[in-house]
Design a protein around this motif. Sequence first.
Motif, PDB file in Angstrom:
ATOM      1  N   VAL A  61      43.461  45.533  29.165  1.00  0.00           N
ATOM      2  CA  VAL A  61      44.462  45.503  30.336  1.00  0.00           C
ATOM      3  C   VAL A  61      45.831  44.545  30.766  1.00  0.00           C
ATOM      4  N   VAL A  62      46.335  45.018  31.552  1.00  0.00           N
ATOM      5  CA  VAL A  62      47.433  43.804  31.794  1.00  0.00           C
ATOM      6  C   VAL A  62      46.886  42.673  33.000  1.00  0.00           C
ATOM      7  N   ASP A 125      35.314  41.108  36.629  1.00  0.00           N
ATOM      8  CA  ASP A 125      34.393  42.106  37.083  1.00  0.00           C
ATOM      9  C   ASP A 125      35.435  43.086  37.512  1.00  0.00           C
ATOM     10  N   ALA A 126      36.456  42.828  38.035  1.00  0.00           N
ATOM     11  CA  ALA A 126      37.764  43.636  37.854  1.00  0.00           C
ATOM     12  C   ALA A 126      38.438  44.018  36.782  1.00  0.00           C
ATOM     13  N   VAL A 127      38.912  43.148  36.132  1.00  0.00           N
ATOM     14  CA  VAL A 127      38.907  43.357  34.457  1.00  0.00           C
ATOM     15  C   VAL A 127      39.113  44.450  33.444  1.00  0.00           C
ATOM     16  N   VAL A 128      37.144  44.522  33.816  1.00  0.00           N
ATOM     17  CA  VAL A 128      36.303  44.878  33.400  1.00  0.00           C
ATOM     18  C   VAL A 128      36.363  46.694  33.814  1.00  0.00           C
ATOM     19  N   LYS A 129      36.082  46.145  34.991  1.00  0.00           N
ATOM     20  CA  LYS A 129      36.348  47.903  35.697  1.00  0.00           C
ATOM     21  C   LYS A 129      38.168  48.053  35.750  1.00  0.00           C
ATOM     22  N   ALA A 130      38.792  47.726  35.366  1.00  0.00           N
ATOM     23  CA  ALA A 130      40.240  48.233  35.486  1.00  0.00           C
ATOM     24  C   ALA A 130      40.404  48.789  33.648  1.00  0.00           C
ATOM     25  N   VAL A 200      36.636  51.206  47.425  1.00  0.00           N
ATOM     26  CA  VAL A 200      35.134  51.177  46.415  1.00  0.00           C
ATOM     27  C   VAL A 200      35.493  51.252  44.965  1.00  0.00           C
ATOM     28  N   ALA A 201      33.772  51.391  44.300  1.00  0.00           N
ATOM     29  CA  ALA A 201      34.244  52.171  42.740  1.00  0.00           C
ATOM     30  C   ALA A 201      32.841  52.841  42.753  1.00  0.00           C
TER      31      ALA A 201
END
Length: 218
Positions: A61-62, A125-130, A200-201
């Motif tokens: 991820v960047v 959490d955002a980094v993991v989801k990305a 949403v995810a």
Amino acid sequence: MTEESVMLRVVLVDDHPVVRAGLRAVLESGGGISVVAEAEDSAQALAAVDRQVGLGEGPDVVVMDIELGGGPSGIETTRQLAQRHPRLPVLMVTTYSSSADVQSALQAGAVGYLLKDASAADLRDAVVKAAQGMTVLPAEIARRALGGTRGLAEALSPREVQILELLVTGRTNQQLAAELFISQATVKTHLNHIFTKLGVATRTEAVAAARTHGIIRG
């Protein structure tokens, strides 16, 4: 599986050293994420990513700011990264929250958009989801990007609204495909579009958001 094998590798791009230090500390504090390179401008960011890719070491991820000093912006840098490394997720983390900035970032290829006042847990959490290929777009950011609740409703196609209404019943992708006479791959594509537009995810979050904004009832 060793800890190293599951470590997410991040390139951090921000023109303020103190901010980078803070973001690095937050990202690495929970384990499972390692900042493998930092950059303060567009040229450094592109070079850092190219170097990591060339070594066969990611990144996964960047994390990118919009404002990168006097050179090309984070949005332009994201656009260039999307051309060079189309499968590399870019997560925009910035203080800018206008609808124009959000729309420009997503159009440039960013998979998510987060404000710097997000909690440490939300950032990690955002980094993991990305890294997992998921869209990261908090509901408030999605509303700004799409012009409010009315914009959210108008952004959804009739087929997407129909799928949302069927999601309430708990139907599987296979059941949705059979009922709508489309392939499961097409169902997945519609779901991805719905998740992106609603910020949403998951299916549960999509139904909740659609109810909140009056897109569906029940």
